[in-house]
Design a protein around this motif. Structure first.
Motif, PDB file in Angstrom:
ATOM      1  N   UNK A 174      15.818   5.725 -39.227  1.00 28.90           N
ATOM      2  CA  UNK A 174      14.759   4.852 -39.502  1.00 28.90           C
ATOM      3  C   UNK A 174      14.917   3.923 -40.643  1.00 28.90           C
ATOM      4  N   UNK A 175      16.022   3.912 -41.043  1.00 22.29           N
ATOM      5  CA  UNK A 175      16.482   2.865 -42.260  1.00 22.29           C
ATOM      6  C   UNK A 175      17.174   1.736 -41.511  1.00 22.29           C
ATOM      7  N   UNK A 176      16.988   0.574 -42.144  1.00 23.56           N
ATOM      8  CA  UNK A 176      17.553  -0.611 -41.608  1.00 23.56           C
ATOM      9  C   UNK A 176      18.489  -1.256 -42.568  1.00 23.56           C
ATOM     10  N   UNK A 177      19.657  -1.837 -41.930  1.00 24.08           N
ATOM     11  CA  UNK A 177      20.622  -2.286 -42.810  1.00 24.08           C
ATOM     12  C   UNK A 177      20.823  -3.866 -42.524  1.00 24.08           C
ATOM     13  N   UNK A 178      20.963  -4.698 -43.491  1.00 24.37           N
ATOM     14  CA  UNK A 178      21.179  -6.036 -43.497  1.00 24.37           C
ATOM     15  C   UNK A 178      22.463  -6.562 -44.155  1.00 24.37           C
ATOM     16  N   UNK A 179      23.253  -7.124 -43.495  1.00 20.09           N
ATOM     17  CA  UNK A 179      24.595  -7.435 -43.933  1.00 20.09           C
ATOM     18  C   UNK A 179      25.094  -8.912 -43.461  1.00 20.09           C
ATOM     19  N   UNK A 180      26.039  -9.359 -44.302  1.00 23.33           N
ATOM     20  CA  UNK A 180      26.481 -10.703 -44.070  1.00 23.33           C
ATOM     21  C   UNK A 180      27.756 -10.429 -43.002  1.00 23.33           C
ATOM     22  N   UNK A 181      28.608  -9.316 -43.011  1.00 24.05           N
ATOM     23  CA  UNK A 181      29.697  -9.222 -42.182  1.00 24.05           C
ATOM     24  C   UNK A 181      29.995  -7.875 -42.314  1.00 24.05           C
ATOM     25  N   UNK A 182      30.411  -7.272 -41.107  1.00 25.12           N
ATOM     26  CA  UNK A 182      30.907  -5.737 -40.831  1.00 25.12           C
ATOM     27  C   UNK A 182      32.481  -5.823 -40.637  1.00 25.12           C
ATOM     28  N   UNK A 183      33.238  -5.266 -41.724  1.00 22.38           N
ATOM     29  CA  UNK A 183      34.704  -5.237 -41.713  1.00 22.38           C
ATOM     30  C   UNK A 183      35.212  -4.165 -40.827  1.00 22.38           C
ATOM     31  N   UNK A 184      36.271  -4.178 -40.403  1.00 28.05           N
ATOM     32  CA  UNK A 184      36.674  -3.108 -39.196  1.00 28.05           C
ATOM     33  C   UNK A 184      36.991  -1.617 -39.886  1.00 28.05           C
ATOM     34  N   UNK A 185      37.572  -1.560 -40.740  1.00 27.20           N
ATOM     35  CA  UNK A 185      38.104  -0.263 -41.503  1.00 27.20           C
ATOM     36  C   UNK A 185      38.051   0.045 -42.850  1.00 27.20           C
ATOM     37  N   UNK A 186      38.380   0.983 -43.505  1.00 24.11           N
ATOM     38  CA  UNK A 186      38.639   1.265 -44.852  1.00 24.11           C
ATOM     39  C   UNK A 186      40.351   1.851 -45.108  1.00 24.11           C
ATOM     40  N   UNK A 187      40.716   1.531 -46.255  1.00 24.04           N
ATOM     41  CA  UNK A 187      42.150   1.935 -46.774  1.00 24.04           C
ATOM     42  C   UNK A 187      42.112   3.128 -47.045  1.00 24.04           C
ATOM     43  N   UNK A 188      43.347   3.777 -47.408  1.00 22.56           N
ATOM     44  CA  UNK A 188      43.546   5.245 -47.712  1.00 22.56           C
ATOM     45  C   UNK A 188      42.893   5.591 -49.224  1.00 22.56           C
ATOM     46  N   UNK A 189      42.372   4.522 -49.915  1.00 22.88           N
ATOM     47  CA  UNK A 189      41.615   4.492 -51.090  1.00 22.88           C
ATOM     48  C   UNK A 189      40.057   4.269 -50.852  1.00 22.88           C
ATOM     49  N   UNK A 190      39.674   4.306 -49.749  1.00 28.04           N
ATOM     50  CA  UNK A 190      38.463   3.796 -49.276  1.00 28.04           C
ATOM     51  C   UNK A 190      37.851   2.531 -49.499  1.00 28.04           C
ATOM     52  N   UNK A 191      38.728   1.697 -49.668  1.00 34.40           N
ATOM     53  CA  UNK A 191      38.377   0.293 -49.942  1.00 34.40           C
ATOM     54  C   UNK A 191      38.158  -0.544 -48.695  1.00 34.40           C
ATOM     55  N   UNK A 192      37.204  -1.290 -48.492  1.00 30.96           N
ATOM     56  CA  UNK A 192      36.941  -1.998 -47.261  1.00 30.96           C
ATOM     57  C   UNK A 192      38.090  -3.124 -47.010  1.00 30.96           C
ATOM     58  N   UNK A 193      38.694  -2.985 -45.592  1.00 25.44           N
ATOM     59  CA  UNK A 193      39.887  -4.062 -45.289  1.00 25.44           C
ATOM     60  C   UNK A 193      39.111  -4.871 -44.231  1.00 25.44           C
ATOM     61  N   UNK A 194      39.337  -5.940 -44.569  1.00 27.04           N
ATOM     62  CA  UNK A 194      39.844  -6.855 -45.472  1.00 27.04           C
ATOM     63  C   UNK A 194      39.113  -6.734 -46.698  1.00 27.04           C
ATOM     64  N   UNK A 195      37.824  -6.773 -46.581  1.00 29.13           N
ATOM     65  CA  UNK A 195      37.000  -6.674 -47.952  1.00 29.13           C
ATOM     66  C   UNK A 195      37.070  -7.875 -48.899  1.00 29.13           C
ATOM     67  N   UNK A 196      36.994  -7.360 -50.226  1.00 30.38           N
ATOM     68  CA  UNK A 196      37.159  -8.423 -51.254  1.00 30.38           C
ATOM     69  C   UNK A 196      37.506  -7.747 -52.650  1.00 30.38           C
ATOM     70  N   UNK A 197      38.008  -6.403 -52.449  1.00 30.36           N
ATOM     71  CA  UNK A 197      38.498  -5.853 -53.635  1.00 30.36           C
ATOM     72  C   UNK A 197      37.057  -4.882 -54.380  1.00 30.36           C
TER      73      UNK A 197
END
Ligand SMILES: O=P(O)(O)OC[C@H]1O[C@H](OP(=O)(O)OP(=O)(O)O)[C@H](O)[C@@H]1O
Ligand SMILES: O=c1cc[nH]c(=O)[nH]1
Ligand SMILES: [Mg+2]
Length: 229
Positions: free
Chosen positions: A193-216
């Motif tokens: 039921x929740x709505x999500x609004x984003x500027x961009x969807x990135x493909x995956x996470x690294x092994x520390x669960x940081x978004x790749x390519x992300x922004x740090x």
């Protein structure tokens, strides 16, 4: 000569809106500001400003179908037919990084109350740990706009949604700058039921669960603290 009119229509809520709970905003200014926030050489003051601009752009789209009601306003000339918001909107920044989205959203919604929730991710497990919650017993807004520039595993947002449902919020919208697909899938699986609004969807996470390519680490870059502070 007749000048053509392009009408930017106010969007009334549609039943079909529920079919697509994820809105990824396509806009050239979003592309431009994403270059700034992704760039590791962007200094903190510029990073903060760009996150603010992205938050405002996402905010405009995330509020485009808020319920309004007709009202009359007396201008210096005569009475005008206007529309005012018919819902109480609350802003819910997730500390710390969500603070970087508050001021631009307040520009759009000057009467919105701001309800802070404090969470950080445990560095080993990436599980969210709550450390600040002063929501009162009553007085939940009709619509909560949850502000956090990063949605990675979705664990932090998941916890916040559970808390807001328990508080009695009727409608929850998540506003992020960068979201990982895995986090979006998790949140929408648990809360369709929740709505999500984003500027961009990135493909995956690294092994520390940081978004790749992300922004740090968004919190560290907004507040100019060493990575992992
Ligand atoms: O989707 P998740 O896997 O839960 O990750 C996203 C969360 O991680 C970051 O916060 P962080 O723990 O770095 O805290 P901070 O804002 O204080 O830096 C970010 O701002 C989100 O709150
Ligand atoms: O990539 C990420 C993941 C979580 N939190 C951040 O700030 N960045
Ligand atoms: Mg952080």
């Amino acid at each position: 000569m007749t000048v053509p009119t392009i009408e930017i229509a106010h969007k009334e809520p549609q039943e079909t809106d529920r079919v697509s709970p994820l809105t990824k905003i396509e806009h050239p200014l979003i592309e431009q500001h994403l270059c700034t926030v992704r760039d590791q050489s962007t200094r903190s003051s510029e990073f903060r400003a760009a996150i603010g601009r992205l938050a405002m752009l996402v905010g405009v789209y995330a509020t485009e179908d808020l319920l309004t009601r007709p009202c009359k306003v007396q201008t210096p000339i005569t009475e005008a037919d206007c529309h005012e918001l018919a819902v109480r909107v609350g802003l819910v920044p997730i500390l710390r990084a969500g603070l970087g989205m508050v001021e631009p959203l307040q520009q759009l919604l000057p009467d919105a109350a701001v309800w802070h929730l404090g969470l950080y991710r445990n560095e080993e497990t990436a599980e969210p740990v709550g450390y600040y919650d002063k929501l009162p017993q009553r007085g939940a807004p009709n619509v909560a706009l949850v502000l956090d520039p990063m949605l990675a595993t979705g664990g932090s947002v998941d916890l916040v949604i559970r808390r807001l449902i328990r508080w009695g919020v009727e409608e929850i919208r998540i506003l992020s700058v960068i979201a990982a697909q895995v986090g979006i899938d998790r949140v929408l699986r648990d809360f369709p039921q929740v709505k999500i609004y984003v500027a961009v969807v990135d493909p995956h996470l690294n092994d520390q669960s940081f978004i790749v390519p992300g922004l740090g680490d968004a919190g560290d870059r907004i507040f100019d603290t060493p990575q992992g502070a």
